[in-house]
Motif scaffolding. Structure first.
Motif, PDB file in Angstrom:
ATOM      1  N   PRO A 107      36.093  38.430  32.094  1.00 33.48           N
ATOM      2  CA  PRO A 107      36.552  37.474  33.093  1.00 33.48           C
ATOM      3  C   PRO A 107      35.411  36.573  33.552  1.00 33.48           C
ATOM      4  N   LEU A 108      35.758  35.366  33.963  1.00 34.94           N
ATOM      5  CA  LEU A 108      34.739  34.419  34.403  1.00 34.94           C
ATOM      6  C   LEU A 108      34.119  34.835  35.733  1.00 34.94           C
ATOM      7  N   ARG A 109      34.898  35.531  36.575  1.00 36.15           N
ATOM      8  CA  ARG A 109      34.407  35.899  37.903  1.00 36.15           C
ATOM      9  C   ARG A 109      34.752  37.347  38.205  1.00 36.15           C
ATOM     10  N   GLY A 110      33.930  37.948  39.057  1.00 32.48           N
ATOM     11  CA  GLY A 110      34.217  39.290  39.558  1.00 32.48           C
ATOM     12  C   GLY A 110      33.786  40.403  38.627  1.00 32.48           C
ATOM     13  N   GLN A 183      36.578  47.990  18.322  1.00 32.26           N
ATOM     14  CA  GLN A 183      37.107  46.837  19.035  1.00 32.26           C
ATOM     15  C   GLN A 183      36.563  46.914  20.460  1.00 32.26           C
ATOM     16  N   VAL A 184      35.928  45.853  20.903  1.00 34.52           N
ATOM     17  CA  VAL A 184      35.350  45.808  22.243  1.00 34.52           C
ATOM     18  C   VAL A 184      36.176  44.860  23.100  1.00 34.52           C
ATOM     19  N   TYR A 185      36.570  45.331  24.277  1.00 37.81           N
ATOM     20  CA  TYR A 185      37.350  44.511  25.195  1.00 37.81           C
ATOM     21  C   TYR A 185      36.949  44.859  26.617  1.00 37.81           C
ATOM     22  N   TRP A 186      37.663  44.368  27.601  1.00 32.46           N
ATOM     23  CA  TRP A 186      37.247  44.464  29.006  1.00 32.46           C
ATOM     24  C   TRP A 186      38.385  44.964  29.883  1.00 32.46           C
ATOM     25  N   THR A 187      38.010  45.534  31.030  1.00 37.30           N
ATOM     26  CA  THR A 187      38.976  45.859  32.070  1.00 37.30           C
ATOM     27  C   THR A 187      38.374  45.504  33.420  1.00 37.30           C
ATOM     28  N   ARG A 188      39.223  45.073  34.324  1.00 32.05           N
ATOM     29  CA  ARG A 188      38.793  44.860  35.717  1.00 32.05           C
ATOM     30  C   ARG A 188      38.941  46.141  36.540  1.00 32.05           C
ATOM     31  N   TYR A 189      39.653  47.124  35.986  1.00 31.97           N
ATOM     32  CA  TYR A 189      39.914  48.351  36.741  1.00 31.97           C
ATOM     33  C   TYR A 189      38.687  49.259  36.779  1.00 31.97           C
ATOM     34  N   SER A 190      38.514  49.945  37.899  1.00 31.43           N
ATOM     35  CA  SER A 190      37.499  50.991  38.037  1.00 31.43           C
ATOM     36  C   SER A 190      37.973  51.976  39.094  1.00 31.43           C
ATOM     37  N   LEU A 200      39.880  58.650  46.824  1.00 31.07           N
ATOM     38  CA  LEU A 200      39.777  58.011  45.514  1.00 31.07           C
ATOM     39  C   LEU A 200      40.365  56.617  45.619  1.00 31.07           C
ATOM     40  N   GLU A 201      39.575  55.623  45.212  1.00 28.84           N
ATOM     41  CA  GLU A 201      40.036  54.242  45.209  1.00 28.84           C
ATOM     42  C   GLU A 201      40.221  53.755  43.781  1.00 28.84           C
ATOM     43  N   LEU A 202      41.286  53.012  43.556  1.00 24.91           N
ATOM     44  CA  LEU A 202      41.455  52.249  42.331  1.00 24.91           C
ATOM     45  C   LEU A 202      41.214  50.788  42.688  1.00 24.91           C
ATOM     46  N   ARG A 203      40.245  50.182  42.007  1.00 31.22           N
ATOM     47  CA  ARG A 203      39.917  48.784  42.270  1.00 31.22           C
ATOM     48  C   ARG A 203      40.252  47.922  41.064  1.00 31.22           C
ATOM     49  N   TYR A 204      40.676  46.711  41.362  1.00 29.72           N
ATOM     50  CA  TYR A 204      40.887  45.690  40.335  1.00 29.72           C
ATOM     51  C   TYR A 204      39.946  44.548  40.686  1.00 29.72           C
ATOM     52  N   GLY A 205      38.822  44.482  39.971  1.00 31.25           N
ATOM     53  CA  GLY A 205      37.755  43.590  40.401  1.00 31.25           C
ATOM     54  C   GLY A 205      37.190  44.108  41.706  1.00 31.25           C
ATOM     55  N   ASN A 206      37.146  43.251  42.712  1.00 34.07           N
ATOM     56  CA  ASN A 206      36.650  43.662  44.025  1.00 34.07           C
ATOM     57  C   ASN A 206      37.759  44.156  44.945  1.00 34.07           C
ATOM     58  N   ARG A 207      39.003  44.062  44.495  1.00 32.79           N
ATOM     59  CA  ARG A 207      40.136  44.367  45.361  1.00 32.79           C
ATOM     60  C   ARG A 207      40.569  45.814  45.203  1.00 32.79           C
TER      61      ARG A 207
END
Length: 309
Positions: A107-110, A183-190, A200-207
């Motif tokens: 992603p471009l941001r976050g 195959q390399v890809y990305w996730t915003r989840y953590s 326990l928190e599930l975050r999507y980017g900073n949210r």
């Protein structure tokens, strides 16, 4: 703790019962193949609070042949089908930004995190460092029957430093970034666990998109802090130990376990038919089945898990 012995029957059920659903990550052009996220279906059921649970999905980010027509994917209630531009990581729907389990590009941001998935039929060699000592290799499937998806912690030219249950907590294995094998890809989840807060928190980017009460390790078997990766999603048939399902992690319990314990030392986030919010496990993080189904519907294999004291 999660062990292959304890999950053997569950793996058989997973292999027999899972369906594959596809959500297109369109690159917006005809020159490049389209990458699609593969979702593994999680059976519905009843939560610990008595509510009816709809089926969920865990995405594994596998790549399927270009030109193959995807079947109709299902999302959780209130979520719609989405598309992303490969290489940019942008996500939009008619109603605005959408939450995608995996993205073809950063992603471009976050905040975002890389995942390295071993292509079906391939094997990947592990090293102590780029061009370092050979640690052996892994094939395309874990001991629990999941596709191998590494959480990438560090990168160097041509190399990826990844978490793996084959090494002690905190140590990285290095794998060559070979597009014929990975195959390399990305996730915003953590995922972010607080042992002191028993949360326990599930975050999507900073949210923060989910904040849950959990049970953590008890005195003498405290959950070890650190950064780990989700290696497997395993479904159980009303297990009195793991509830509906478990997300196996790359980490291990380093404390001494009770004499006669046969459950292994792999860490996991798993369900429970009992109450949560205490400090009484042998190291695993226990959540309600309702929480676990929420996570299964969103979290891809390879998602990073940060456990803080």
């Amino acid at each position: 703790m999660l062990t292959a012995l304890g999950a053997l029957a569950a793996v058989a059920a997973v292999v027999a019962g899972f369906a594959l659903l596809f959500s297109v990550l369109d690159d917006g052009g005809d020159a490049s193949p389209k990458a699609r996220t593969v979702y593994v279906k999680v059976p519905g059921g009843q939560t610990a609070t008595g509510k009816k649970a709809k089926p969920g999905h865990v995405s594994v980010g596998a790549k399927v042949p270009a030109g193959e027509k995807p079947s109709g994917g299902q999302g959780t209630e209130g979520e719609s089908e989405v598309e992303a531009e490969a290489g940019t990581g942008s996500e939009t729907t008619a109603g605005g930004p959408a939450q995608l389990p995996t993205l073809a590009g950063r992603p471009l941001r976050g905040p975002a995190f890389q995942i390295a998935h071993v292509i079906e039929g391939e094997r990947v060699d592990l090293y102590t460092a780029p061009n370092g000592k050979d640690l052996g290799y892994v094939r395309d499937e874990t001991e629990f029957g999941s596709p191998v998806a590494f959480s990438v912690v560090e990168t160097k030219p041509g190399w990826l430093g990844v978490t793996t249950p084959l090494l002690p907590n905190g140590e990285l294995a290095w794998i060559a970034r070979d597009p014929s094998r990975l195959q390399v890809y990305w996730t915003r989840y953590s995922l972010h666990a607080s042992l002191a807060g028993r949360s326990l928190e599930l975050r999507y980017g900073n949210r923060v998109v989910g904040d849950f009460s959990v049970t953590v390790g008890g005195p003498g078997t405290e959950t070890p802090p650190g950064r780990y990766g989700v290696t497997d999603g395993v479904s159980f048939d009303e297990s009195p130990y793991y509830g509906c399902c478990a997300l196996a992690l790359s980490g291990h319990q380093t404390a001494a376990l009770p004499a006669g314990w046969i459950g292994g030392n792999r860490l996991a986030i798993h369900g429970t038919p009992g109450a949560v919010g205490g400090a009484e496990s042998l190291g695993c993080i226990r959540a309600t089945d309702e929480t676990m189904r929420f996570l299964f519907a969103r979290v891809p294999l390879g998602t990073p898990v940060f456990i803080d004291a």
